[in-house]
Design a protein around this motif. Sequence first.
Motif, short mmCIF file in Angstrom:
data_model
loop_
_atom_site.label_atom_id
_atom_site.label_comp_id
_atom_site.label_asym_id
_atom_site.label_seq_id
_atom_site.Cartn_x
_atom_site.Cartn_y
_atom_site.Cartn_z
N ALA A 197 22.69 -25.90 33.61
CA ALA A 197 21.61 -24.90 33.59
C ALA A 197 21.75 -23.87 32.49
N GLY A 198 22.78 -23.96 31.64
CA GLY A 198 22.87 -23.05 30.51
C GLY A 198 24.22 -22.38 30.39
N ASN A 199 24.33 -21.52 29.38
CA ASN A 199 25.52 -20.71 29.18
C ASN A 199 25.08 -19.30 28.78
N SER A 200 26.01 -18.47 28.34
CA SER A 200 25.65 -17.08 28.04
C SER A 200 24.67 -16.96 26.88
N SER A 201 24.59 -17.98 26.03
CA SER A 201 23.63 -17.98 24.92
C SER A 201 22.48 -18.94 25.17
N GLY A 202 22.42 -19.42 26.38
CA GLY A 202 21.29 -20.23 26.81
C GLY A 202 20.92 -19.79 28.21
N ASN A 203 20.16 -18.72 28.28
CA ASN A 203 19.90 -18.13 29.60
C ASN A 203 18.40 -17.94 29.82
N ASP A 204 18.10 -17.51 31.03
CA ASP A 204 16.71 -17.30 31.44
C ASP A 204 15.86 -18.56 31.29
N ASN A 205 16.50 -19.73 31.47
CA ASN A 205 15.74 -20.97 31.50
C ASN A 205 15.26 -21.22 32.92
N TYR A 206 14.11 -21.85 33.04
CA TYR A 206 13.43 -21.99 34.32
C TYR A 206 13.42 -23.46 34.74
N PHE A 207 13.78 -23.68 36.01
CA PHE A 207 13.83 -25.03 36.57
C PHE A 207 12.97 -25.04 37.84
N SER A 208 11.98 -25.92 37.86
CA SER A 208 11.05 -25.96 38.98
C SER A 208 10.81 -27.39 39.43
N GLN A 209 10.81 -27.59 40.76
CA GLN A 209 10.47 -28.88 41.38
C GLN A 209 11.27 -30.03 40.78
N ILE A 210 12.56 -29.82 40.62
CA ILE A 210 13.44 -30.83 40.08
C ILE A 210 13.98 -31.71 41.21
N VAL A 211 14.31 -32.94 40.86
CA VAL A 211 14.92 -33.87 41.81
C VAL A 211 16.26 -34.29 41.25
N VAL A 212 17.35 -33.98 41.96
CA VAL A 212 18.68 -34.37 41.54
C VAL A 212 19.38 -35.07 42.70
N GLY A 213 20.24 -36.02 42.38
CA GLY A 213 20.97 -36.70 43.44
C GLY A 213 21.90 -37.77 42.89
N GLN A 214 23.00 -37.97 43.61
CA GLN A 214 23.96 -39.02 43.31
C GLN A 214 24.62 -38.87 41.95
N ASN A 215 24.64 -37.64 41.42
CA ASN A 215 25.37 -37.40 40.18
C ASN A 215 26.85 -37.28 40.49
N TYR A 216 27.73 -37.70 39.59
CA TYR A 216 29.12 -37.96 39.96
C TYR A 216 30.00 -36.72 39.98
N GLU A 217 29.64 -35.64 39.27
CA GLU A 217 30.42 -34.41 39.34
C GLU A 217 29.64 -33.35 40.12
N LYS A 218 28.60 -32.79 39.50
CA LYS A 218 27.80 -31.78 40.16
C LYS A 218 26.33 -32.13 40.04
N GLU A 219 25.58 -31.79 41.08
CA GLU A 219 24.13 -31.97 40.97
C GLU A 219 23.57 -30.96 39.98
N ILE A 220 23.97 -29.68 40.14
CA ILE A 220 23.54 -28.61 39.24
C ILE A 220 24.76 -27.80 38.85
N SER A 221 25.03 -27.72 37.56
CA SER A 221 26.17 -26.94 37.07
C SER A 221 25.65 -25.64 36.47
N THR A 222 26.18 -24.51 36.93
CA THR A 222 25.74 -23.21 36.44
C THR A 222 26.94 -22.41 35.96
N THR A 223 26.68 -21.40 35.13
CA THR A 223 27.71 -20.46 34.70
C THR A 223 27.21 -19.05 34.94
#
Length: 371
Positions: A337-363
């Motif tokens: 979902a981004g880093n300190s220089s990639g912020n305020d990004n918007y995620f809407s109505q996403i479908v995630v599943g069965q990913n091998y580490e994390k479904e959603i990785s945030t910082t």
Amino acid sequence: SNPSLLVDPTSAGLRLFNPPTFGNPHKQPTIVAGMGRFDLPTITGGKMARDKAKDTGIPAVDLAVVQEALILARSEHPNDVLVLKLEGEFVSRNPVGLVLPPNTCLIIEGRILAELGAPLEPAWEREAEHSQLILLPKTGYVSISGGRLDAARQAFFPINAKTGSVAVIDSVSMASGARDGINTKTRSKAPLFIYGCNVYANGGRGIWAHVCTRVHSIANVCNANNMDGIDLDAGCIDGTALFNTCSANRRHGIFIEEGIQNNIAFGNALNGNIQAGIHVWNEEVKKNTGPNVISANECNGNRRGTSVGGRAADKTANANFFFNNICRKNRLDGILAGNSSGNDNYFSQIVVGQNYEKEISTTDGAAATFF
């Protein structure tokens, strides 16, 4: 996509380009409003041997023959759109390749192969003179449809579209460019439509929209390129990547990078790429990559499904809109979902599943919004 669409070519202010293509080789007299039409005789090339042991083939024809025919036709028909069909095998021995005159429609049923006598995969040099199989004209209208353009890892590009003509590239296979499948760097404001093409095994990107305006990549298959399937790079203005399939590319399926904004990636299938299905990033340009729209894409089996980030406080990737994407079975994260220089990004109505580490990785510094 609209082969039965008819318009009045005399309409005031109309800009019409209706090229005959491999799939729709129409005989309508008006291709460009205000111009006539001249069909050259079909040029027949060589023929591959069915039995190589018996040497029953016909040698490929030098592309210089085609160049001479186009030069003559343009001099004799200066106010007409030229239409030329090539059948069979042709070979390009000149690094400049085939230079299409303005207002030309080329239909290929066969292959053009580079035989430049040059080392394979020449080393990158910043000011090296470009080599290509086909160079688009600086002005007017142009189309290339059908056939296979094999740069044989010698010519830089199967097609060099750096020039300023309104262009349609339709149903062409572009393979084995020493650099990219199609080059667009320094194109002017005239639109380029790359539609239904197969772009594969090129030494850099498949389609590289770089320092250009209105490059539209639609319904192409961009597989097994050494970098990205499609790269919307620095200076890309009002570009789109719509309904493409990008798989098994060594870097990303689609890369949106280096301070560009107002570009759209919609409805693409991005599967099995070594890095991300879609990556939004800023490495070097002191601007913001964004806002851009990344919507309705499927990102499965990549390292990450979608990812976003920037290199520094003055090289950011903020305020991009990720909507209705599907990210499944990726080897690391479904979404980064981004880093300190990639912020305020918007995620809407996403479908995630069965990913091998994390479904959603945030910082902590990403400040992404999910809704």
